[in-house]
Each structure stands twice: as structure tokens, then as C-alpha cells.
Scaffold this motif. Structure first.
Motif, PDB file in Angstrom:
ATOM      1  N   GLU A 186      -4.728  10.499   3.892  1.00  0.00           N
ATOM      2  CA  GLU A 186      -3.555  10.923   3.142  1.00  0.00           C
ATOM      3  C   GLU A 186      -2.436  11.320   4.097  1.00  0.00           C
ATOM      4  OE1 GLU A 186      -5.782  12.503  -0.923  1.00  0.00           O
ATOM      5  OE2 GLU A 186      -5.409  13.910   0.710  1.00  0.00           O
ATOM      6  N   MET A 187      -2.773  11.936   5.217  1.00  0.00           N
ATOM      7  CA  MET A 187      -1.754  12.290   6.198  1.00  0.00           C
ATOM      8  C   MET A 187      -1.163  11.049   6.855  1.00  0.00           C
ATOM      9  SD  MET A 187      -2.914  15.908   7.892  1.00  0.00           S
ATOM     10  CE  MET A 187      -4.666  15.639   8.066  1.00  0.00           C
ATOM     11  N   ASP A 188      -1.987  10.024   7.084  1.00  0.00           N
ATOM     12  CA  ASP A 188      -1.468   8.758   7.607  1.00  0.00           C
ATOM     13  C   ASP A 188      -0.456   8.164   6.635  1.00  0.00           C
ATOM     14  OD1 ASP A 188      -3.210   8.952   9.777  1.00  0.00           O
ATOM     15  OD2 ASP A 188      -4.696   7.588   8.897  1.00  0.00           O
ATOM     16  N   VAL A 189      -0.826   8.137   5.361  1.00  0.00           N
ATOM     17  CA  VAL A 189       0.055   7.601   4.326  1.00  0.00           C
ATOM     18  C   VAL A 189       1.322   8.445   4.244  1.00  0.00           C
ATOM     19  CG1 VAL A 189       0.294   7.263   1.826  1.00  0.00           C
ATOM     20  CG2 VAL A 189      -1.805   6.529   2.994  1.00  0.00           C
ATOM     21  N   LEU A 190       1.158   9.757   4.233  1.00  0.00           N
ATOM     22  CA  LEU A 190       2.297  10.655   4.117  1.00  0.00           C
ATOM     23  C   LEU A 190       3.278  10.485   5.268  1.00  0.00           C
ATOM     24  CD1 LEU A 190       3.799  12.923   2.711  1.00  0.00           C
ATOM     25  CD2 LEU A 190       2.266  14.554   3.852  1.00  0.00           C
ATOM     26  N   THR A 191       2.780  10.293   6.461  1.00  0.00           N
ATOM     27  CA  THR A 191       3.649  10.100   7.624  1.00  0.00           C
ATOM     28  C   THR A 191       4.565   8.902   7.409  1.00  0.00           C
ATOM     29  OG1 THR A 191       2.039  11.088   9.131  1.00  0.00           O
ATOM     30  CG2 THR A 191       3.713   9.659  10.117  1.00  0.00           C
ATOM     31  N   LEU A 192       3.989   7.776   7.035  1.00  0.00           N
ATOM     32  CA  LEU A 192       4.788   6.569   6.824  1.00  0.00           C
ATOM     33  C   LEU A 192       5.715   6.719   5.623  1.00  0.00           C
ATOM     34  CD1 LEU A 192       2.045   3.893   7.515  1.00  0.00           C
ATOM     35  CD2 LEU A 192       3.938   4.541   9.012  1.00  0.00           C
ATOM     36  N   TYR A 193       5.211   7.320   4.562  1.00  0.00           N
ATOM     37  CA  TYR A 193       6.007   7.516   3.343  1.00  0.00           C
ATOM     38  C   TYR A 193       7.202   8.427   3.623  1.00  0.00           C
ATOM     39  CZ  TYR A 193       6.744   8.147  -1.703  1.00  0.00           C
ATOM     40  OH  TYR A 193       7.264   8.173  -2.979  1.00  0.00           O
ATOM     41  N   ALA A 194       6.977   9.467   4.392  1.00  0.00           N
ATOM     42  CA  ALA A 194       8.054  10.400   4.739  1.00  0.00           C
ATOM     43  C   ALA A 194       9.088   9.750   5.661  1.00  0.00           C
ATOM     44  CB  ALA A 194       7.482  11.657   5.381  1.00  0.00           C
ATOM     45  N   LEU A 195       8.668   8.752   6.410  1.00  0.00           N
ATOM     46  CA  LEU A 195       9.602   8.030   7.280  1.00  0.00           C
ATOM     47  C   LEU A 195      10.432   7.013   6.499  1.00  0.00           C
ATOM     48  CD1 LEU A 195       7.357   7.512  10.437  1.00  0.00           C
ATOM     49  CD2 LEU A 195       9.372   8.994  10.219  1.00  0.00           C
ATOM     50  N   GLY A 196      10.203   6.917   5.193  1.00  0.00           N
ATOM     51  CA  GLY A 196      11.010   6.060   4.351  1.00  0.00           C
ATOM     52  C   GLY A 196      10.392   4.725   3.988  1.00  0.00           C
ATOM     53  N   HIS A 197       9.147   4.504   4.394  1.00  0.00           N
ATOM     54  CA  HIS A 197       8.496   3.241   4.050  1.00  0.00           C
ATOM     55  C   HIS A 197       8.179   3.190   2.563  1.00  0.00           C
ATOM     56  CE1 HIS A 197       8.361   2.494   8.225  1.00  0.00           C
ATOM     57  NE2 HIS A 197       7.122   2.869   8.490  1.00  0.00           N
ATOM     58  N   THR A 198       8.286   2.012   1.999  1.00  0.00           N
ATOM     59  CA  THR A 198       7.884   1.810   0.610  1.00  0.00           C
ATOM     60  C   THR A 198       6.364   1.840   0.534  1.00  0.00           C
ATOM     61  OG1 THR A 198       7.738  -0.590   0.863  1.00  0.00           O
ATOM     62  CG2 THR A 198       9.887   0.321   0.160  1.00  0.00           C
ATOM     63  N   GLN A 199       5.860   1.956  -0.688  1.00  0.00           N
ATOM     64  CA  GLN A 199       4.399   1.926  -0.856  1.00  0.00           C
ATOM     65  C   GLN A 199       3.833   0.609  -0.343  1.00  0.00           C
ATOM     66  OE1 GLN A 199       2.985   3.152  -4.725  1.00  0.00           O
ATOM     67  NE2 GLN A 199       4.514   4.772  -4.844  1.00  0.00           N
ATOM     68  N   LYS A 200       4.544  -0.478  -0.574  1.00  0.00           N
ATOM     69  CA  LYS A 200       4.085  -1.788  -0.095  1.00  0.00           C
ATOM     70  C   LYS A 200       4.020  -1.812   1.432  1.00  0.00           C
ATOM     71  CE  LYS A 200       5.139  -6.691  -0.231  1.00  0.00           C
ATOM     72  NZ  LYS A 200       6.059  -7.732  -0.638  1.00  0.00           N
ATOM     73  N   LYS A 201       5.041  -1.278   2.084  1.00  0.00           N
ATOM     74  CA  LYS A 201       5.078  -1.259   3.552  1.00  0.00           C
ATOM     75  C   LYS A 201       3.986  -0.332   4.105  1.00  0.00           C
ATOM     76  CE  LYS A 201       6.876  -2.322   7.521  1.00  0.00           C
ATOM     77  NZ  LYS A 201       6.598  -3.624   8.113  1.00  0.00           N
ATOM     78  N   VAL A 202       3.751   0.803   3.452  1.00  0.00           N
ATOM     79  CA  VAL A 202       2.668   1.705   3.853  1.00  0.00           C
ATOM     80  C   VAL A 202       1.343   0.941   3.811  1.00  0.00           C
ATOM     81  CG1 VAL A 202       1.318   3.745   3.184  1.00  0.00           C
ATOM     82  CG2 VAL A 202       3.824   3.848   3.152  1.00  0.00           C
ATOM     83  N   ALA A 203       1.135   0.208   2.721  1.00  0.00           N
ATOM     84  CA  ALA A 203      -0.099  -0.574   2.569  1.00  0.00           C
ATOM     85  C   ALA A 203      -0.251  -1.598   3.694  1.00  0.00           C
ATOM     86  CB  ALA A 203      -0.109  -1.270   1.211  1.00  0.00           C
ATOM     87  N   GLU A 204       0.834  -2.301   4.003  1.00  0.00           N
ATOM     88  CA  GLU A 204       0.779  -3.303   5.078  1.00  0.00           C
ATOM     89  C   GLU A 204       0.465  -2.663   6.420  1.00  0.00           C
ATOM     90  OE1 GLU A 204       4.565  -5.264   4.948  1.00  0.00           O
ATOM     91  OE2 GLU A 204       4.122  -6.250   3.024  1.00  0.00           O
ATOM     92  N   GLU A 205       1.128  -1.551   6.722  1.00  0.00           N
ATOM     93  CA  GLU A 205       0.933  -0.878   8.015  1.00  0.00           C
ATOM     94  C   GLU A 205      -0.492  -0.351   8.189  1.00  0.00           C
ATOM     95  OE1 GLU A 205       3.122  -0.255  10.678  1.00  0.00           O
ATOM     96  OE2 GLU A 205       4.484  -1.666   9.689  1.00  0.00           O
TER      97      GLU A 205
END
Length: 73
Positions: free
Chosen positions: A18-37
Motif C-alpha cells: 500500500e505504501m508503494d502504491v501510495l508513493t506513486l499515487y501521491a506523485l500524481g500517477h493515475t491508477q493505470k500508471k501505478v499498476a504498470e509501474e
């Protein structure tokens, strides 16, 4: 940003993923981009984000960003 996410994660008992996801999400990534990363499905990214909101009692990305920024001050 990562350190602030870790502190938030400790406070709200977020999992490391969840912290990995939150980091990317907080940096402005879309849910799709978070999933790809993170090599997860968009549905899994969405589930993580929903759980983050629920655990933290927040309802928007803006609330999360304001909370994270409070650690920097």
C-alpha cells in the motif's frame, strides 16, 4: 516523499505494498500508471487505493497530499 509515505504508513498501519502504491499515487500517477509501474492489474491498484482511503479516513488525493505535506513542515 517516500519518507513521508512511510511515516503515514506507520501511523495508519498501511502494508508495504500500500505504501508503494501510495508513493506513486501521491506523485500524481493515475491508477493505470501505478499498476504498470508495480506490475499489478489496474483492478488491484484500485483496490489498494480504496483500502488506503479507508484506512486513512480520507476521500481524495488532495487530502492525502495535504497530509503528506504536513510531515515536510
Amino acid at each position: 516523499m517516500r519518507r513521508n509515505v512511510e511515516r503515514m504508513g506507520e501511523h495508519f498501519l498501511l502494508t508495504s505494498r500500500e505504501m508503494d502504491v501510495l508513493t506513486l499515487y501521491a506523485l500524481g500517477h493515475t491508477q493505470k500508471k501505478v499498476a504498470e509501474e508495480l506490475f499489478i492489474t489496474p483492478a488491484t491498484a484500485h483496490s489498494h487505493i480504496k483500502r488506503i482511503y479507508s484506512k486513512c479516513g480520507m476521500h481524495s488525493r488532495q487530502e492525502i497530499l495535504e497530509y503528506l505535506n504536513s510531515y515536510g513542515n
